[in-house]
Structure formats: structure tokens, C-alpha cells
Motif scaffolding. Structure first.
Motif, short mmCIF file in Angstrom:
data_model
loop_
_atom_site.label_atom_id
_atom_site.label_comp_id
_atom_site.label_asym_id
_atom_site.label_seq_id
_atom_site.Cartn_x
_atom_site.Cartn_y
_atom_site.Cartn_z
N TYR A 93 34.99 41.57 38.51
CA TYR A 93 36.15 42.80 39.26
C TYR A 93 36.80 41.90 39.05
CZ TYR A 93 31.47 44.32 41.57
OH TYR A 93 30.42 45.40 41.27
N VAL A 94 37.72 43.06 39.20
CA VAL A 94 40.16 42.06 39.13
C VAL A 94 40.61 42.55 40.74
CG1 VAL A 94 40.65 43.48 37.59
CG2 VAL A 94 41.67 41.23 38.10
N ASN A 95 41.25 42.13 41.44
CA ASN A 95 41.85 42.52 42.10
C ASN A 95 43.46 43.20 41.23
OD1 ASN A 95 43.88 40.24 41.66
ND2 ASN A 95 44.08 38.81 43.56
N GLN A 96 43.18 44.07 40.68
CA GLN A 96 44.34 44.87 40.75
C GLN A 96 43.71 46.27 39.87
OE1 GLN A 96 47.67 43.18 40.01
NE2 GLN A 96 47.06 41.08 39.62
N ALA A 97 45.28 47.44 40.37
CA ALA A 97 44.73 48.41 39.91
C ALA A 97 44.67 48.85 37.78
CB ALA A 97 46.32 49.16 40.25
N ARG A 98 44.30 49.59 37.68
CA ARG A 98 43.94 49.60 36.45
C ARG A 98 45.46 50.30 35.73
NH1 ARG A 98 40.26 51.44 32.50
NH2 ARG A 98 38.39 51.79 34.43
N ILE A 139 42.49 37.59 40.18
CA ILE A 139 41.68 37.25 41.37
C ILE A 139 41.10 37.61 39.84
CG2 ILE A 139 40.32 35.93 42.41
CD1 ILE A 139 42.12 36.02 44.74
N VAL A 140 40.60 36.97 39.21
CA VAL A 140 38.92 38.02 38.04
C VAL A 140 37.90 36.99 38.93
CG1 VAL A 140 38.69 38.08 35.83
CG2 VAL A 140 40.25 37.90 36.53
N ILE A 141 36.56 37.53 39.24
CA ILE A 141 35.27 37.61 39.40
C ILE A 141 34.41 38.08 39.29
CG2 ILE A 141 36.07 39.03 42.02
CD1 ILE A 141 33.92 36.25 43.41
N LEU A 167 38.61 45.70 41.59
CA LEU A 167 38.36 47.30 40.27
C LEU A 167 37.70 46.63 39.48
CD1 LEU A 167 39.33 49.21 38.20
CD2 LEU A 167 41.14 47.30 37.04
N LYS A 168 36.26 47.22 38.38
CA LYS A 168 35.48 46.70 38.15
C LYS A 168 36.13 47.14 36.61
CE LYS A 168 30.36 48.31 38.32
NZ LYS A 168 30.23 48.60 37.47
N LEU A 169 35.94 45.80 36.06
CA LEU A 169 36.01 45.65 34.62
C LEU A 169 35.05 45.98 33.70
CD1 LEU A 169 38.11 42.20 33.84
CD2 LEU A 169 38.53 43.75 34.76
N ASN A 170 34.20 45.72 33.93
CA ASN A 170 32.41 46.33 32.79
C ASN A 170 32.15 47.58 32.72
OD1 ASN A 170 31.61 44.48 34.92
ND2 ASN A 170 29.96 45.48 34.49
#
Ligand code: HEC
Length: 190
Positions: free
Chosen positions: A94-99, A117-119, A71-74
Motif C-alpha cells: 500500500y502507499v499513502n498517495q492517491a492514484r 510511505i510504502v508499506i 491505495l493498494k499497488l498490487n
């Protein structure tokens, strides 16, 4: 009389011929359908190949492999912030979680769940490859003073080079503590 019988017989022959033709055609059609149907089904039922997870970029840990599918945050790439930008470049987070997990009612909830994990990837100004990778990993108990985030950053200077670790934790806290109220993560889900 003879001609009339002949006439009738001829008609009968024609009708039978037509019937035969009709039957042949129908069964051929059925046959075609029979032949075609399994073929079509085979195409539909062809197993869907699972989306391949890209290999991690060289030098990066395996748990961030395929992160660009996360999932892309921006919504739009984050532009370079200029002079004091610690992660100078054009960035995506990106984050390894679902919206639905991090924003159950459409609004983002904090803190991030354990295991998140936030990358952040950045291509340096004027460069067309990813030159910086910054990672925040939430691991229960790892650092209760900083909401159990582990901070680590990697860089490389060429597209075919391996990433190497450049900094971690203490260097990162100063800035990220500014957004402690939203669990140390600057970029919010858009
Ligand atoms: C000088 C301030 C500063 C320092 C030091 C800093 N960061 Fe950041 N970081 C930011 C800002 C601001 C953002 C928001 C996105 C952007 O503008 O780059 C950010 C974004 C991030 C992100 C994406 C998630 C988010 O917060 O938006 C990660 C991951 C990250 N930083 C990791 C690190 C790591 C690891 C270190 C230490 C090696 C570090 N940062 C040091 C300011 C800083």
C-alpha cells in the motif's frame, strides 16, 4: 312541490357532506405530508460518520495506522516467492498517495513524492495473521544515496503479539537497488 324541495335539500346535504369529507381528507393528507417531510429529511441529513481510522497494529508506528485503506499497488495478493524470499508470505503493498498523484495520466510516474510511505504486509505461509510489516518512508535529506528512502521491517510470531523491529536500511539496499530506476520500489501500481 314539498317533496321536490325535500329532495333538493337532501341532495344539498349529501353534496356538502361529500365536500366536507373531501376537505378533511385533503387536509389530513397535507398534514401527513407535513409531518412526514421533516422526518424524511432528518434521515437524509443524518450526519455521515467519518470512516474510522483503525488503530495501528501493536508495536507499529502511528503514521501507518489505517494503512489498509490506502491505495493498494498490487491488484492480486503477491504469493510467497519461496526459499530466498526476504519477506516470505502472501503480500499486499500500500502507499499513502492517491492514484492521480502517482499516476496522473494513468501511467505511474517516478520518483515518489516526499512524505510517501510504502508499506508491505505479509501473512506467513500457513498463518492467518499479518506477521511481517516492511516500511519505506521517503523523507527529504534522510539518505540521498538511496533516493531518500528510510527502510525498516517489523515482525511478530502471534496474532496478539507486538511487532518488533528486525532490520533496517543497509540489509535492504542490496535487493532494492535492483529497481533503482523505478525509485527502489519493486511493486508497481496495477
Ligand atoms: C533479498 C532481496 C530483498 C531484501 C534483502 C529486502 N527486500 Fe524488500 N522487497 C523485495 C522484493 C522482491 C519485493 C517485491 C515484493 C515481493 O515479492 O515481496 C520487496 C518489497 C518490499 C516492499 C514493498 C514495496 C516494493 O518494493 O515492492 C517494502 C516496503 C520492502 N520490500 C521493504 C524492505 C525492507 C525494509 C527491507 C530491509 C529490512 C527489505 N525490503 C529487504 C526484496 C528484498
Amino acid at each position: 312541490m314539498k317533496t321536490q324541495t325535500q329532495y333538493l335539500l337532501r341532495n344539498l346535504v349529501i353534496i356538502m357532506a361529500l365536500c366536507l369529507l373531501f376537505i378533511t381528507c385533503t387536509s389530513e393528507k397535507q398534514l401527513e405530508e407535513l409531518v412526514q417531510t421533516p422526518g424524511e429529511e432528518t434521515i437524509v441529513e443524518e450526519p455521515v460518520q467519518p470512516e474510522e481510522v483503525a488503530a495501528p497494529l501493536p508495536g507499529l508506528p502511528a503514521d501507518v495506522a489505517g494503512y489498509t485503506q490506502w491505495l493498494k499497488l498490487n491488484a492480486e495478493p503477491i504469493p510467497p516467492a519461496g526459499g530466498g524470499d526476504p519477506h516470505n508470505g502472501t503480500k499486499n503493498v500500500y502507499v499513502n498517495q492517491a492514484r492521480e498523484t502517482i499516476a496522473p495520466d494513468g501511467e505511474q510516474q517516478f520518483p515518489y513524492p516526499n512524505g510517501s510511505i510504502v508499506i508491505k504486509e505479509a501473512s506467513r505461509p500457513g498463518k492467518d495473521f499479518i506477521g511481517l510489516i516492511a516500511i519505506m518512508r521517503k523523507k527529504e535529506g534522510v539518505d540521498p544515496d538511496h533516493n531518500d528512502w528510510e527502510f525498516i521491517e517489523y515482525v511478530r510470531s502471534a496474532s496478539d503479539a507486538e511487532f518488533r523491529e528486525i532490520a533496517r536500511d543497509g540489509v535492504c539496499w542490496g535487493c532494492h537497488a535492483r529497481v533503482e530506476d523505478i525509485d527502489y520500489v519493486f511493486t508497481e501500481l496495477e
